[in-house]
Design an enzyme around this catalytic site. Structure first.
Site, short mmCIF file in Angstrom:
data_model
loop_
_atom_site.label_atom_id
_atom_site.label_comp_id
_atom_site.label_asym_id
_atom_site.label_seq_id
_atom_site.Cartn_x
_atom_site.Cartn_y
_atom_site.Cartn_z
N PHE A 215 97.94 111.77 -52.11
CA PHE A 215 99.17 112.49 -52.27
C PHE A 215 99.19 113.13 -53.50
O PHE A 215 99.07 112.33 -54.52
CB PHE A 215 100.35 111.99 -51.96
N VAL A 216 99.28 114.54 -53.70
CA VAL A 216 99.65 115.29 -55.05
C VAL A 216 100.75 116.23 -54.65
O VAL A 216 100.68 116.79 -53.72
CB VAL A 216 98.50 116.05 -55.42
N GLY B 195 93.29 120.49 -59.79
CA GLY B 195 92.23 119.44 -60.04
C GLY B 195 92.54 118.03 -59.82
O GLY B 195 91.59 117.00 -59.87
N GLY C 291 93.69 116.13 -57.17
CA GLY C 291 93.13 115.65 -55.79
C GLY C 291 91.53 115.37 -56.31
O GLY C 291 91.05 114.08 -55.88
N ASN D 260 96.93 119.26 -40.46
CA ASN D 260 96.98 119.52 -41.95
C ASN D 260 95.55 120.17 -42.63
O ASN D 260 94.66 119.79 -43.19
CB ASN D 260 96.89 118.11 -42.59
N TYR E 251 88.60 118.70 -47.87
CA TYR E 251 87.84 117.61 -47.64
C TYR E 251 86.30 118.23 -47.12
O TYR E 251 85.26 117.77 -47.80
CB TYR E 251 88.24 116.64 -46.58
#
Length: 171
Positions: free
Chosen positions: A93-94, A102, A104, A131, A138
């Site tokens: 989580f960010v 950057g 993540g 999501n 990803y």
């Protein structure tokens, strides 16, 4: 906009920061009421028993730390097919205000380093099907592959308790 940040392994002194980020994640995932973790549970299970590990991203520098910006909580599993350990990313989580800077990618870079140090054959995680921003990150940025043909399964505490009835000596 850019932000100065650094990443380090979490310590027991970071329990409150971890919980704050977990609540932020639960809120983002539209399930804030599902976050039941407490400082006592995190202290015992992460830092005393070592069931999981965490990385934290903080604003600032190690010499002048600021607010927590993100986290990666992970643990090690084992693959019977590869005969090697794997790293399972339970949560990443960010904070929304720190995204697209950057953090993540940097958390994944640290996870990759840990996985290589431990000779892990895989780095796995799950993502909610709705999501789309994370799925795009990803697949397009990390080149991660979907695990088509696999379905997640879960037993909660009641289901785990019910397993006793299958024991050979159950009455």
């Amino acid at each position: 906009m850019s932000i100065q940040y650094y990443i380090r392994p979490a310590t027991v002194n970071d329990v409150d920061a971890l919980l704050q980020l977990v609540i932020g994640l639960a809120t983002y995932e539209k399930e804030p009421e599902s976050a039941k973790a407490t400082p006592e549970l995190f202290t015992e299970n992460i830092f005393e028993k070592g069931y999981a590990h965490a990385l934290l991203a903080f604003q600032g520098t190690p010499e002048a730390p600021g607010a927590p910006l993100g986290m990666a909580l992970y643990f090690f599993n084992f693959s019977t097919w590869t005969g090697r350990p794997g790293l399972y990313l339970e949560d990443l989580f960010v904070k929304p205000e720190a995204r697209n800077m950057g953090i993540g990618k940097a958390l994944f870079a640290e996870l990759g380093k840990i996985a290589q140090e431990r000779n892990c054959g895989r780095l796995d995680w799950s993502v909610l099907t709705w999501n789309e921003p994370s799925i795009a990150f990803y697949e397009n940025v990390l080149s991660a592959k979907r695990m088509d043909g696999w379905m997640g399964m879960r037993l909660t505490e009641e289901g785990i308790e019910n397993l006793k009835k299958f024991a050979p000596n159950a009455n």
